[in-house]
Design an enzyme around this catalytic site. Structure first.
Site, PDB file in Angstrom:
ATOM      1  N   LYS A  55       0.866  -1.182   0.000  1.00 43.50           N
ATOM      2  CA  LYS A  55       0.000   0.000   0.000  1.00 43.50           C
ATOM      3  C   LYS A  55       0.897   1.226   0.000  1.00 43.50           C
ATOM      4  CE  LYS A  55      -3.744   2.565   0.803  1.00 43.50           C
ATOM      5  NZ  LYS A  55      -4.657   2.278   1.951  1.00 43.50           N
ATOM      6  N   LEU A  56       0.583   2.196  -0.843  1.00 41.76           N
ATOM      7  CA  LEU A  56       1.332   3.446  -0.894  1.00 41.76           C
ATOM      8  C   LEU A  56       0.373   4.613  -1.027  1.00 41.76           C
ATOM      9  CD1 LEU A  56       4.185   2.610  -3.472  1.00 41.76           C
ATOM     10  CD2 LEU A  56       4.359   2.633  -0.974  1.00 41.76           C
ATOM     11  N   SER A  57       0.763   5.747  -0.483  1.00 43.25           N
ATOM     12  CA  SER A  57       0.113   6.992  -0.860  1.00 43.25           C
ATOM     13  C   SER A  57       0.333   7.184  -2.357  1.00 43.25           C
ATOM     14  CB  SER A  57       0.722   8.174  -0.105  1.00 43.25           C
ATOM     15  OG  SER A  57       0.614   8.003   1.292  1.00 43.25           O
ATOM     16  N   THR A 109      -0.053  11.523   0.265  1.00 39.33           N
ATOM     17  CA  THR A 109      -0.951  12.314  -0.580  1.00 39.33           C
ATOM     18  C   THR A 109      -1.519  13.478   0.221  1.00 39.33           C
ATOM     19  OG1 THR A 109      -1.513  10.291  -1.776  1.00 39.33           O
ATOM     20  CG2 THR A 109      -2.934  12.192  -2.130  1.00 39.33           C
ATOM     21  N   ALA A 110      -1.708  13.282   1.525  1.00 40.29           N
ATOM     22  CA  ALA A 110      -2.197  14.368   2.377  1.00 40.29           C
ATOM     23  C   ALA A 110      -1.267  15.570   2.307  1.00 40.29           C
ATOM     24  CB  ALA A 110      -2.333  13.878   3.819  1.00 40.29           C
ATOM     25  N   HIS A 148      -7.248   9.248   8.063  1.00 40.98           N
ATOM     26  CA  HIS A 148      -7.718   8.007   8.679  1.00 40.98           C
ATOM     27  C   HIS A 148      -8.794   8.269   9.741  1.00 40.98           C
ATOM     28  CE1 HIS A 148      -4.617   6.294   6.336  1.00 40.98           C
ATOM     29  NE2 HIS A 148      -3.624   6.406   7.181  1.00 40.98           N
TER      30      HIS A 148
END
Length: 264
Positions: A55-57, A109-110, A148
């Protein structure tokens, strides 16, 4: 065949991968060595090429596109699900550039969405996403970008929303918000990559057959133990894009790539 697999302990990820890693579906001869880590740790590991599947941004995925490719299943995209900028009290948005901002990782990404919305704000402090609310409350940071489960808890702690970075993205692009996806190493055989993609899809389909019941696996890894918060988390971040990115999802990722290039 053994493959290393990394994802976060957040309910959306454990919900998606539960059946895959705990034997509820036939994995067609594949075995997974699972690592559950904060997404920024996974982002940093991807630069090193540490895991086969991770899982990645999406912001991090852009940086490692020479090593990894995006799978169609398992992504977190949607509307009304973006990161929030919060503070102890209301602050005019034109003053955000002067604040010390806690962010949940340089490669997230945030952080990219924050930079797109506030390109002049450079005083940032990286910390674990689950520590940001307390950092703002204590005054260690003036404001924070939360992701989250914290989307559902900041008001209970007396914090206020300055702006919704996802809304900013949607208003300026018209696209769903591309938060994170599942990436696989390009040097893994094409048939194995396709099989992994199919298995993630099947794992999520299996999870939906049990929902809204939450499995012990999901509950045991959640930061926020209230089951209603876990379900809100899953409902917000797991959707049709998680089953299949589709053309609309791919367009959103391409738009993020375009906007990231403008940010340098």
């Amino acid at each position: 065949m053994n493959l290393s697999l990394g994802f976060s302990p957040c309910p959306n990820d454990t919900f998606i991968f539960d059946a895959l890693v705990n034997g509820a579906i036939d994995t067609a001869g594949l075995r997974f060595d699972t690592r559950l880590e904060d997404v920024e740790t996974l982002n940093q590991w991807a630069v090193q090429g540490k895991l086969d599947i991770t899982k990645l941004s999406f912001a991090a995925g852009l940086k490692v596109s020479d090593k990894y490719e995006l799978l169609n299943s398992g992504s977190a995209l949607g509307r009304g699900c973006g990161p929030l900028l919060i503070a102890r009290e209301a602050v005019p948005l034109e003053k955000v550039k002067d604040l010390k901002i806690a962010i949940p990782g340089a490669f997230t990404t945030a952080n990219l969405l924050f930079s797109i919305a506030f390109p002049e704000a450079h005083n940032k402090q990286v910390m674990l996403f689950s520590d940001i609310e307390q950092a703002v409350l204590s005054g260690e940071a003036d404001a924070g970008v939360i992701i989250h489960e914290n989307r559902f808890t900041y008001q209970q702690k007396g914090l206020v929303k300055l702006t919704d970075l996802g809304e900013f993205w949607e208003m300026h692009t018209g696209q769903p918000i591309p938060l994170g996806g599942i990436f696989i190493k390009k040097d893994i055989a094409a048939d194995i990559r396709a099989k992994v993609d199919r298995l993630i899809h099947e794992s999520l389909q299996h999870a939906y057959t049990q929902y809204p019941t939450l499995s012990p696996y999901v509950k045991s890894h959640a930061q926020e133990m209230d089951e209603n918060v876990m379900r809100k988390h899953i409902d917000l971040y797991v959707n049709e894009f998680s089953l299949d990115l589709g053309e609309k999802g791919k367009e959103a990722v391409e738009k993020l790539k375009e906007m990231a290039a403008k940010q340098g």
